[in-house]
Write a protein that holds these residues in place. Structure first.
Motif, PDB file in Angstrom:
ATOM      1  N   ILE A 129       0.844  -1.193   0.000  1.00 30.87           N
ATOM      2  CA  ILE A 129       0.000   0.000   0.000  1.00 30.87           C
ATOM      3  C   ILE A 129       0.891   1.259   0.000  1.00 30.87           C
ATOM      4  CG2 ILE A 129      -1.797   1.269   1.285  1.00 30.87           C
ATOM      5  CD1 ILE A 129      -2.932  -1.358   0.435  1.00 30.87           C
ATOM      6  N   ASN A 130       1.901   1.237   0.870  1.00 28.40           N
ATOM      7  CA  ASN A 130       2.786   2.402   0.935  1.00 28.40           C
ATOM      8  C   ASN A 130       3.510   2.635  -0.373  1.00 28.40           C
ATOM      9  OD1 ASN A 130       2.067   2.867   3.519  1.00 28.40           O
ATOM     10  ND2 ASN A 130       3.790   1.737   4.425  1.00 28.40           N
ATOM     11  N   TRP A 131       3.815   1.540  -1.022  1.00 27.93           N
ATOM     12  CA  TRP A 131       4.529   1.560  -2.273  1.00 27.93           C
ATOM     13  C   TRP A 131       3.600   2.048  -3.395  1.00 27.93           C
ATOM     14  CZ3 TRP A 131       5.665  -3.879  -4.686  1.00 27.93           C
ATOM     15  CH2 TRP A 131       6.426  -3.731  -5.835  1.00 27.93           C
ATOM     16  N   ARG A 132       2.283   2.121  -3.064  1.00 30.79           N
ATOM     17  CA  ARG A 132       1.243   2.528  -4.032  1.00 30.79           C
ATOM     18  C   ARG A 132       1.211   1.583  -5.236  1.00 30.79           C
ATOM     19  NH1 ARG A 132      -0.150   5.469  -0.270  1.00 30.79           N
ATOM     20  NH2 ARG A 132       0.192   7.715  -0.123  1.00 30.79           N
ATOM     21  N   PHE A 133       1.333   0.306  -4.947  1.00 34.56           N
ATOM     22  CA  PHE A 133       1.327  -0.679  -6.024  1.00 34.56           C
ATOM     23  C   PHE A 133      -0.037  -0.721  -6.704  1.00 34.56           C
ATOM     24  CE2 PHE A 133       0.440  -4.907  -7.648  1.00 34.56           C
ATOM     25  CZ  PHE A 133       1.549  -5.161  -8.424  1.00 34.56           C
ATOM     26  N   PHE A 134      -1.086  -0.842  -5.881  1.00 31.88           N
ATOM     27  CA  PHE A 134      -2.429  -0.972  -6.443  1.00 31.88           C
ATOM     28  C   PHE A 134      -2.961   0.390  -6.865  1.00 31.88           C
ATOM     29  CE2 PHE A 134      -2.095  -4.741  -3.745  1.00 31.88           C
ATOM     30  CZ  PHE A 134      -2.309  -5.693  -4.729  1.00 31.88           C
ATOM     31  N   GLU A 135      -3.509   0.429  -8.086  1.00 31.77           N
ATOM     32  CA  GLU A 135      -4.039   1.697  -8.576  1.00 31.77           C
ATOM     33  C   GLU A 135      -5.496   1.891  -8.171  1.00 31.77           C
ATOM     34  OE1 GLU A 135      -1.835   2.183 -12.766  1.00 31.77           O
ATOM     35  OE2 GLU A 135      -2.388   0.142 -12.228  1.00 31.77           O
ATOM     36  N   LYS A 136      -6.187   0.750  -7.978  1.00 35.89           N
ATOM     37  CA  LYS A 136      -7.584   0.840  -7.531  1.00 35.89           C
ATOM     38  C   LYS A 136      -7.799  -0.163  -6.394  1.00 35.89           C
ATOM     39  CE  LYS A 136      -8.684   3.995 -10.247  1.00 35.89           C
ATOM     40  NZ  LYS A 136      -8.454   3.872 -11.655  1.00 35.89           N
ATOM     41  N   ILE A 137      -8.556   0.266  -5.409  1.00 36.39           N
ATOM     42  CA  ILE A 137      -8.862  -0.620  -4.289  1.00 36.39           C
ATOM     43  C   ILE A 137     -10.384  -0.677  -4.123  1.00 36.39           C
ATOM     44  CG2 ILE A 137      -8.617  -0.954  -1.783  1.00 36.39           C
ATOM     45  CD1 ILE A 137      -5.876   0.571  -2.165  1.00 36.39           C
TER      46      ILE A 137
ATOM     47  N   GLY B  60     -22.104  -9.045  -1.656  1.00 38.66           N
ATOM     48  CA  GLY B  60     -21.518  -8.247  -2.726  1.00 38.66           C
ATOM     49  C   GLY B  60     -21.887  -6.777  -2.687  1.00 38.66           C
ATOM     50  N   THR B  61     -22.140  -6.231  -1.520  1.00 43.92           N
ATOM     51  CA  THR B  61     -22.392  -4.791  -1.429  1.00 43.92           C
ATOM     52  C   THR B  61     -21.082  -4.061  -1.724  1.00 43.92           C
ATOM     53  OG1 THR B  61     -23.982  -5.241   0.313  1.00 43.92           O
ATOM     54  CG2 THR B  61     -23.268  -2.958   0.064  1.00 43.92           C
ATOM     55  N   LEU B  62     -21.145  -3.142  -2.684  1.00 47.36           N
ATOM     56  CA  LEU B  62     -19.944  -2.415  -3.077  1.00 47.36           C
ATOM     57  C   LEU B  62     -19.783  -1.231  -2.139  1.00 47.36           C
ATOM     58  CD1 LEU B  62     -17.758  -2.412  -5.188  1.00 47.36           C
ATOM     59  CD2 LEU B  62     -19.294  -1.204  -6.726  1.00 47.36           C
ATOM     60  N   GLU B  63     -18.891  -1.334  -1.154  1.00 49.18           N
ATOM     61  CA  GLU B  63     -18.759  -0.282  -0.142  1.00 49.18           C
ATOM     62  C   GLU B  63     -18.085   0.949  -0.728  1.00 49.18           C
ATOM     63  OE1 GLU B  63     -19.537   0.344   3.008  1.00 49.18           O
ATOM     64  OE2 GLU B  63     -20.787  -1.460   3.173  1.00 49.18           O
ATOM     65  N   MET B  64     -16.922   0.743  -1.317  1.00 52.87           N
ATOM     66  CA  MET B  64     -16.262   1.899  -1.926  1.00 52.87           C
ATOM     67  C   MET B  64     -15.177   1.473  -2.911  1.00 52.87           C
ATOM     68  SD  MET B  64     -13.759   3.320   0.980  1.00 52.87           S
ATOM     69  CE  MET B  64     -13.982   2.754   2.622  1.00 52.87           C
ATOM     70  N   ILE B  65     -14.807   2.399  -3.772  1.00 54.53           N
ATOM     71  CA  ILE B  65     -13.669   2.186  -4.656  1.00 54.53           C
ATOM     72  C   ILE B  65     -12.693   3.325  -4.385  1.00 54.53           C
ATOM     73  CG2 ILE B  65     -12.880   2.014  -7.037  1.00 54.53           C
ATOM     74  CD1 ILE B  65     -15.647   1.020  -7.788  1.00 54.53           C
ATOM     75  N   LEU B  66     -11.440   2.964  -4.073  1.00 58.44           N
ATOM     76  CA  LEU B  66     -10.441   3.992  -3.765  1.00 58.44           C
ATOM     77  C   LEU B  66      -9.422   4.073  -4.890  1.00 58.44           C
ATOM     78  CD1 LEU B  66      -9.464   3.139  -0.073  1.00 58.44           C
ATOM     79  CD2 LEU B  66     -10.794   5.102  -0.839  1.00 58.44           C
ATOM     80  N   ASP B  67      -8.910   5.274  -5.098  1.00 65.48           N
ATOM     81  CA  ASP B  67      -7.769   5.413  -5.981  1.00 65.48           C
ATOM     82  C   ASP B  67      -6.533   5.085  -5.155  1.00 65.48           C
ATOM     83  OD1 ASP B  67      -5.539   6.459  -7.367  1.00 65.48           O
ATOM     84  OD2 ASP B  67      -6.935   7.643  -8.606  1.00 65.48           O
ATOM     85  N   GLY B  68      -5.792   4.082  -5.567  1.00 53.61           N
ATOM     86  CA  GLY B  68      -4.669   3.626  -4.759  1.00 53.61           C
ATOM     87  C   GLY B  68      -3.507   4.605  -4.688  1.00 53.61           C
ATOM     88  N   LYS B  69      -3.444   5.540  -5.635  1.00 55.29           N
ATOM     89  CA  LYS B  69      -2.318   6.476  -5.664  1.00 55.29           C
ATOM     90  C   LYS B  69      -2.483   7.579  -4.609  1.00 55.29           C
ATOM     91  CE  LYS B  69      -0.222   4.440  -9.037  1.00 55.29           C
ATOM     92  NZ  LYS B  69       0.867   3.541  -8.675  1.00 55.29           N
ATOM     93  N   ASN B  70      -3.676   8.203  -4.614  1.00 53.34           N
ATOM     94  CA  ASN B  70      -3.862   9.305  -3.664  1.00 53.34           C
ATOM     95  C   ASN B  70      -4.892   8.976  -2.589  1.00 53.34           C
ATOM     96  OD1 ASN B  70      -6.157   9.344  -5.182  1.00 53.34           O
ATOM     97  ND2 ASN B  70      -5.531  11.130  -6.401  1.00 53.34           N
ATOM     98  N   LEU B  71      -5.363   7.694  -2.573  1.00 53.77           N
ATOM     99  CA  LEU B  71      -6.329   7.198  -1.594  1.00 53.77           C
ATOM    100  C   LEU B  71      -7.611   8.036  -1.557  1.00 53.77           C
ATOM    101  CD1 LEU B  71      -3.950   6.112   1.289  1.00 53.77           C
ATOM    102  CD2 LEU B  71      -4.763   4.821  -0.669  1.00 53.77           C
ATOM    103  N   GLU B  72      -7.971   8.577  -2.718  1.00 56.27           N
ATOM    104  CA  GLU B  72      -9.217   9.325  -2.804  1.00 56.27           C
ATOM    105  C   GLU B  72     -10.363   8.366  -3.062  1.00 56.27           C
ATOM    106  OE1 GLU B  72      -9.711  12.405  -5.810  1.00 56.27           O
ATOM    107  OE2 GLU B  72      -8.037  13.411  -4.783  1.00 56.27           O
ATOM    108  N   LYS B  73     -11.486   8.676  -2.480  1.00 54.34           N
ATOM    109  CA  LYS B  73     -12.646   7.825  -2.673  1.00 54.34           C
ATOM    110  C   LYS B  73     -13.274   8.148  -4.018  1.00 54.34           C
ATOM    111  CE  LYS B  73     -16.414   6.316   0.204  1.00 54.34           C
ATOM    112  NZ  LYS B  73     -17.122   6.493   1.466  1.00 54.34           N
ATOM    113  N   LEU B  74     -13.380   7.167  -4.891  1.00 54.33           N
ATOM    114  CA  LEU B  74     -13.951   7.417  -6.221  1.00 54.33           C
ATOM    115  C   LEU B  74     -15.458   7.213  -6.214  1.00 54.33           C
ATOM    116  CD1 LEU B  74     -11.238   5.684  -8.397  1.00 54.33           C
ATOM    117  CD2 LEU B  74     -11.540   8.119  -7.988  1.00 54.33           C
TER     118      LEU B  74
END
Lengths: 174, 341
Positions: free
Chosen positions: B308-316, B326-340
């Motif tokens: 995570i610190n390495w910002r490997f994942f682009e989407k979480i 299968g409730t979709l709680e949230m999608i995060l941008d892995g680079k800046n951890l912004e909630k999409l």
């Protein structure tokens, strides 16, 4: 009239000879059967040990490769396993043994030997399966030897006995 | 904000109407893998729920339990449905033995590895887990004996369940490195399976042409491989490396099949992280999942922290069961951890 007599005599001799030949051929068939069974077990061992094929398919494959005299054993056991829900491998194999018994006469000991093999079939790890197969194959080779001795002793005897019996009946009737 | 992607309508549509029809219970592959006694219990006592059963648990000397959604239910020995779990039909040792016999097709030797691992996959891609007494050989588990519990996990394919997520992951002809975070039984494998299928086949709506996908299916859960055949739809360009350790499998796939995307389930070990690094080097995109209930929880795990610190994942993607599986709680941008979303 004598024409009919001759024909009757011929029929009796031919019938008795045929019967004798049939009985003689059973001795030959039995020897062959035990040899084929050993081959069959070797094939089954390959299916179990090298390719880990589940029993229904393994038995079917072996059956297809076997001589038609011992095919019923494998094919019947495979069919029972595939079709009947909850049947054990031992039960299916026993059904196969009974089908085999319908084709070639087996003694009580021979049937028992095959039943016992069925009890060890499928329910353990590969090592145990291989051991069970090796043991049964060894016993079958002993049975084959006995059957061969009987064949040597009795095959010729029955071949001649049939003809002779026919001839004797004809002589008595004339 | 949250949206349930596995809703009732979609569910039925994908079960092709057959699974819910009581007339064809016997055609269900998991049903065929039950002992005749249990088949009767299910077909007579649980008919209305047959299409929705997610789990069946057989534990020796305890009642048989069925899980439908979040509810547990059972069937009495008189084949009557009940929610009073104590009144359920009590599983005997013979029931378990018969079940194992049917599951193994009377051929224990053919499933030695599966017994060692404690589970096997049956036609239809359903997974059956076991517990019992371990048999050790030189300190290593050789097999299980005296089985005392069997668990049927009924796998479902929900075609299109990734539709809501895909627009966030696809950029022109590229897929993002994606991590799916979800507690158990919230549909993470189902989501991953559909992602793999769509990414592999191509998504016309997003003008995505489809790429070669390498699937490392360590627990035979995603593709549900049975004797070399995938039991679920996994796409036109998917190569499956079945029952292989994840890290080894990922490296193998990169070398052997030159995939554009690698998908795998439940990463967590050190070597998995290393393998992800190799994938990055090779320019291969990774989609993977991890057990966890929130992003904060995952951030706290030593192995994953580095990723995570390495910002490997682009989407979480975070899933839950709040409004159903299968409730979709949230999608995060892995680079800046912004909630999409």
């Amino acid at each position: 009239m004598s024409m009919f007599k001759l024909l009757g005599a011929f029929c009796i001799v031919a019938g008795c000879s045929y019967l004798g030949l049939r009985i003689a051929s059973i001795y030959r068939k039995r020897t062959e059967l035990f040899r084929f069974l050993q081959n069959g077990l070797t094939l089954l061992e390959t299916e179990i040990n090298y390719t880990s094929t589940p029993l229904p398919l393994a038995l079917e494959r072996v059956g297809q490769k076997m001589h038609k005299d011992c095919q019923p054993l494998f094919i019947r056991a495979a069919t029972v396993l595939q079709e009947k829900k909850g049947v054990t491998a031992a039960e299916a194999w026993a059904a196969g043994v009974r089908a085999l018994g319908g084709e070639v006469p087996l003694t009580k000991e021979e049937t028992e030997l095959l039943y016992v093999f069925g009890h060890g079939l499928g329910g353990s790890a590969k090592e145990e399966q291989v051991k069970n197969i090796a043991l049964t194959r060894k016993q079958l080779s002993l049975v084959e030897k006995v059957a061969e001795e009987e064949q040597v002793k009795n095959q010729k005897l029955w071949q001649y006995l049939g003809f002779s019996l026919g001839a004797v009946i004809v002589l008595i009737l004339i | 904000m949250a949206k349930v992607f596995i809703n009732k309508e979609k569910n039925n549509e994908c079960l092709s109407g057959m699974e819910t029809s009581p007339l064809t219970i016997s055609s269900l592959t998991w049903f065929q893998a039950l002992s005749p006694q249990l088949q009767e219990l299910v077909s007579e006592g649980l008919q209305p729920f047959v299409g929705e059963i997610e789990e069946i648990r057989l534990r020796v000397k305890r009642p048989v339990l069925f899980r439908v959604g979040t509810k547990e239910m059972t069937v009495t020995a008189q084949k009557k449905f009940t929610l009073q779990l104590e009144q359920g039909y009590v599983i005997t040792k013979e029931d378990l033995e018969k079940t194992v016999q049917i599951l193994s097709q009377n051929s224990l030797y053919a499933w030695e590895d599966e017994f060692k691992n404690g589970y096997l996959t049956i036609p239809g891609g359903h997974r059956i887990g076991f517990v019992g007494r371990g048999v050790l050989e030189q300190g290593y588990l050789k097999t299980l004996k005296d089985l005392s519990g069997i668990n049927y996990r009924i796998g479902r394919q929900i075609l299109g369940c990734a539709d809501d997520v895909l627009p966030y992951l696809v950029k022109r002809e590229q897929i993002d490195h994606t991590l799916i975070i979800s507690p158990p039984q919230c549909g993470k494998t189902t989501l991953l399976r559909d992602l793999v299928r769509q990414i592999s086949t191509g998504i016309p709506e997003l003008l995505f042409p489809g790429v070669n996908v390498g699937l490392v299916d360590e627990r035979s859960e995603i593709a549900g491989m049975y004797q070399g055949e995938p039991q679920f739809q996994i796409g036109l360009r998917t190569d499956v490396l079945d029952a292989c350790p994840k890290a080894q499998g990922m490296m193998m796939l990169i070398r052997s099949m030159s995939p554009g995307v690698i998908a795998t389930d439940e990463i967590g070990k050190n070597e998995d992280v290393e393998a992800l690094y190799h994938a990055l080097q090779a320019g291969v995109k990774v989609i993977t999942t991890v057990h966890g209930s929130s992003f904060e929880e995952i951030k706290a795990r030593p192995n994953l922290q580095a990723l995570i610190n390495w910002r490997f994942f682009e989407k979480i993607i975070v899933l839950s069961r709040r409004k159903g599986v299968g409730t979709l709680e949230m999608i995060l941008d892995g680079k800046n951890l912004e909630k999409l979303r």
